[in-house]
Design an enzyme around this catalytic site. Structure first.
Site, short mmCIF file in Angstrom:
data_model
loop_
_atom_site.label_atom_id
_atom_site.label_comp_id
_atom_site.label_asym_id
_atom_site.label_seq_id
_atom_site.Cartn_x
_atom_site.Cartn_y
_atom_site.Cartn_z
N ASP A 200 -13.27 5.87 6.79
CA ASP A 200 -11.89 5.40 6.92
C ASP A 200 -11.18 5.64 5.59
OD1 ASP A 200 -9.54 3.96 7.02
OD2 ASP A 200 -10.41 2.24 8.07
N ASN B 296 0.83 -1.21 0.00
CA ASN B 296 0.00 0.00 0.00
C ASN B 296 0.86 1.26 0.00
OD1 ASN B 296 -2.49 -1.59 0.39
ND2 ASN B 296 -1.53 -2.08 2.34
N GLU C 109 -15.85 3.33 4.27
CA GLU C 109 -14.47 3.61 3.86
C GLU C 109 -14.53 4.54 2.66
OE1 GLU C 109 -12.06 0.05 3.31
OE2 GLU C 109 -13.11 -0.91 4.96
N HIS D 229 -13.74 -2.61 6.78
CA HIS D 229 -12.54 -3.29 7.27
C HIS D 229 -12.79 -3.91 8.65
CE1 HIS D 229 -8.35 -3.53 8.81
NE2 HIS D 229 -8.03 -3.65 7.54
N SER E 45 -10.85 -1.27 0.63
CA SER E 45 -9.49 -1.79 0.57
C SER E 45 -9.32 -3.00 -0.34
CB SER E 45 -9.02 -2.15 1.98
OG SER E 45 -9.88 -3.10 2.57
N HIS F 172 -7.07 4.12 2.31
CA HIS F 172 -6.63 3.91 0.93
C HIS F 172 -6.87 5.13 0.04
CE1 HIS F 172 -5.63 -0.26 1.69
NE2 HIS F 172 -6.68 -0.26 2.48
N LYS G 174 0.42 3.25 5.18
CA LYS G 174 0.22 2.89 3.77
C LYS G 174 0.85 3.94 2.88
CE LYS G 174 -3.30 -0.34 4.87
NZ LYS G 174 -4.63 -0.56 5.42
C1 LIG Z 1 -4.94 -1.18 6.70
C2 LIG Z 1 -6.24 -0.67 7.12
C3 LIG Z 1 -6.45 -0.29 8.45
C4 LIG Z 1 -5.42 -0.53 9.53
O1 LIG Z 1 -4.35 0.34 9.44
P1 LIG Z 1 -2.96 -0.12 10.13
O2 LIG Z 1 -2.22 1.16 10.27
O3 LIG Z 1 -2.33 -1.07 9.18
O4 LIG Z 1 -3.30 -0.74 11.44
C5 LIG Z 1 -7.65 0.29 8.76
N1 LIG Z 1 -8.61 0.47 7.84
C6 LIG Z 1 -8.45 0.09 6.57
C7 LIG Z 1 -9.55 0.32 5.59
C8 LIG Z 1 -7.27 -0.50 6.17
O5 LIG Z 1 -7.12 -0.93 4.91
#
Ligand SMILES: *Cc1c(COP(=O)(O)O)cnc(C)c1O
Length: 359
Positions: free
Chosen positions: A195, A37, A166, A122, A170, A198, A217
């Site tokens: 969230d 990512n 989101e 997620h 993801s 991405h 990411k």
């Molecule tokens: C990767 C991810 C997370 C978690 O983030 P980390 O910093 O890896 O713990 C949370 N939400 C989504 C949508 C993700 O893809």
């Protein structure tokens, strides 16, 4: 010794293995990366490595919770950079994206409240809702209509209501209708959490009351954040259990993330590249242009997907096989992710290989 424990675990491991659902840590070392990512190809950028190395002067670890002496001056700098990049008043940095999501959901909702989450949210968003003790219902993926129906039916019976989605999903790479969800939530006196793990820093979460994300990411560091009003950020620092009861981030992670944000601000064109590369790749396969840097090739069957990933690795490319429960049953897939630094010849070669895998 606890032989019944190991016997149970051995049985569970064999069951997973027989269903092609056993998961083991995997390295992409030595392969051309189409799976991570690191969307802006920042992980080895010299300015970031230098900033992280310099921060090591402050020590190797976070040493204590932020509230108990672990606070570094690097936090304030990073939090204002996050707030600025996300166009919010304030931000609160957590130990990871996972911790940010479980922390904010548990801090804002509890027994007697309602959480309505997109069905493809997620795992950590769902875990946060479960931890909070609120009533959790899922709405059909990206369906404003289904969310409206659930709000009509359930909102009034609950004190507070949090809607969760989101910005960019993801495992599918599609985007949520954030503005419409926000308007609907507002009409029902519900709050919208999006969230943005991405997102590509292109205002993907615009309209959400609460924006969460990760430093791990596209920022190529480690950590997570919640962005929103100053009251929200201040409240989380005193009430989010995953912040209060967990150690501060190592200084090097804070400095690396702050430097990555500086680079993105100075080089805005870096944000367009992953999408351009994804679009070019899709055009080679005759697929529609992706909405994000993520393009799934859904092969459905677990074994077939594992084999496809292995074939790509044998040809020098890292593309992970994603299987349930990360994705719904019978939707196992190759998840291809694109970066600013992709080379044209790699995109062409990968497209050729994928063409033969799917046809
Ligand atoms: C990767 C991810 C997370 C978690 O983030 P980390 O910093 O890896 O713990 C949370 N939400 C989504 C949508 C993700 O893809």
């Amino acid at each position: 010794m606890s032989s019944s424990l190991d016997a149970l675990l051995q049985q569970k491991l064999s069951e997973l293995q027989s269903k092609n659902l056993l998961k083991t840590p995997r390295s992409s070392f030595g392969l051309v990366d189409f799976g991570s990512n690191d969307y802006f190809s920042l992980r080895k950028r010299p300015e970031i490595l230098e900033a992280a190395a310099k921060a090591l002067e402050h020590g190797s670890g976070g040493v204590a919770s932020r509230l108990a002496g672990g606070e570094s001056p690097l936090y304030a700098k990073l939090e204002s950079a996050v707030a600025c990049a996300k166009k919010r008043e304030s931000a609160c940095v957590f130990g990871s994206g996972y911790l940010a999501n479980i922390g904010v959901i548990q801090a804002l909702t509890g027994k007697g409240d309602l959480v309505l989450a997109d069905r493809l949210s997620h795992a950590c968003l769902i875990d946060g809702a479960k931890l909070s003790g609120a009533k959790l219902l899922r709405f059909t993926h990206n369906s404003v209509k289904n969310l409206a129906a659930l709000l009509e039916k359930h909102r009034e019976k609950h004190r507070h209501c949090l809607v969760i989605t989101e910005t960019v999903f993801s495992m599918d790479g599609d985007k949520a209708p954030v503005a419409e969800l926000a308007a609907l939530a507002r009409r029902h006196d519900a709050w919208l959490l999006a969230d943005d793990a991405h997102g590509l820093f292109m205002d993907e979460g615009s309209g959400a009351d609460i924006l969460t994300g990760t430093l791990s990411k596209s920022l190529a560091s480690y950590g997570g954040y919640v962005a929103g009003s100053k009251a929200l950020a201040d409240y989380l620092k005193t009430a989010a259990r995953s912040l209060v009861f967990s150690t501060a981030l190592p200084p090097a992670s804070l400095a690396a993330a702050a430097k990555a944000l500086e680079i993105i601000a100075a080089l805005p064109e870096i944000r367009l590249k992953p999408l351009e590369n994804a679009g070019f790749f899709a055009s080679l396969l005759g697929l529609p242009a992706p909405e994000s840097a993520i393009l799934p090739i859904i092969l459905k069957d677990e074994k077939k997907t594992l084999l496809a990933s292995k074939t790509l690795a044998e040809n020098g490319f890292f593309v992970p096989a994603i299987r349930p429960p990360t994705v719904p049953p019978h939707t196992s897939r190759l998840r291809i992710s694109f970066q600013s630094g992709n080379k044209r010849e790699d995109l062409e070669r990968l497209a050729e290989l994928c063409y033969s895998l799917i046809s």
